[in-house]
Design a protein around this motif. Sequence first.
Motif, PDB file in Angstrom:
ATOM      1  N   ALA A 186       0.751  -1.126   0.095  1.00  0.00           N
ATOM      2  CA  ALA A 186       0.137  -0.082  -0.146  1.00  0.00           C
ATOM      3  C   ALA A 186       0.969   1.332   0.091  1.00  0.00           C
ATOM      4  CB  ALA A 186      -1.029   0.059   1.147  1.00  0.00           C
ATOM      5  N   GLY A 187       2.125   1.161   0.491  1.00  0.00           N
ATOM      6  CA  GLY A 187       2.870   2.343   0.596  1.00  0.00           C
ATOM      7  C   GLY A 187       3.608   2.556  -0.775  1.00  0.00           C
ATOM      8  N   GLU A 212      -3.254   4.851   1.943  1.00  0.00           N
ATOM      9  CA  GLU A 212      -2.571   3.643   2.773  1.00  0.00           C
ATOM     10  C   GLU A 212      -3.496   3.333   3.835  1.00  0.00           C
ATOM     11  OE1 GLU A 212       1.857   2.248   4.537  1.00  0.00           O
ATOM     12  OE2 GLU A 212       1.605   4.130   3.196  1.00  0.00           O
TER      13      GLU A 212
END
Length: 349
Positions: A186-187, A212
């Motif tokens: 997600a980062g 995120e």
Amino acid sequence: MRPGGKFTAPQQSEACICASRRASAWQSALSLLQEAWNVDLEPTVECYSHTIRACSHHEIASKLRAELKHWGAAPDHVARFHTTPMMKWARELKQYGCAVKSEINWQGGPVPKPPEGTQPGCWLLPNQDGVALEIAARQRELREAGWRIISVEPHVVSTLRNKASMLEYAKEKGIGASTPRCFGTAGEAEYPCILKPELGTFGKDTHVVRSEEEVDRLTRGEGLAPKWVLQELVPGRLEYSITLLVLKGVVVDYVNTLYEYDGEEYVWPFVKEVRHEYVSVPQAHLDVMRILLSEFSGICCLGYKLRGDGSLCIFEVNPRIGGDLVFECPKPRARALFEKLDAMFDERI
């Protein structure tokens, strides 16, 4: 009719609709016709005839005549194709005019024999991804039970239906640029993007995510693999759904539907359809699809969009019959696709 007002025999539906016609109760006749379909009791030609006469002064009469016309001059009650599991598709499939049925609810377990009223050598075709895999894995048993089965390796079906493995497979085939960019965490994602399960249909648990933190909330902090895929969102109101009949990568036939929706960033079905139309596919796009399906044979449906620069982005492959073919495709085109399957495919290939 049985208690609760449900039909239990064709003669009951015909008699009730006839009574409604004689009473000039066209709305009742129309409702009774629909009720017969709802309880999986296929209306007869006479049921339609009575309903059309009852509705003779209303626009619906011409629609019913057109529906009946699609059945053909002499409707064939001997099934030539069965789709499984059972779906509420009987009314639509009847209009193909080539004896396609959805009356078997097999999703695994003991192999079914073709039911009474089935033509010898009837095709058994999946309409759900999991069943497509089950049929591919049990081809021999199903053939021994009397079915015709399209030959395809189980690992091919498994790869294509899985949202993550399909993307990796496309990269291996050299067409990764024609599928969504995938983010490992997600980062590293570029938001907004799409979060979806590796396996699933009908947009279940699929989301447009914008941070995120949102990804972390939806995945309950468990990360992406092995359940989730985080991938590029292609904005735009236009989306394509193409049904292809494929023989080892050769596109035998296709029907392509272009949908326009009322949003730029969405997940179907959580968006409103504005319109749809039937369109052709550029040869360059078909060539990409052919590569992606080079090891596949059968009926499948692909979902795709075009990026702002016009490049192709295939985001989903469903190795089975889909609802677009059943509900949106013109019935003569659907019939032609099934007739080509029956005429051109050898189950041993």
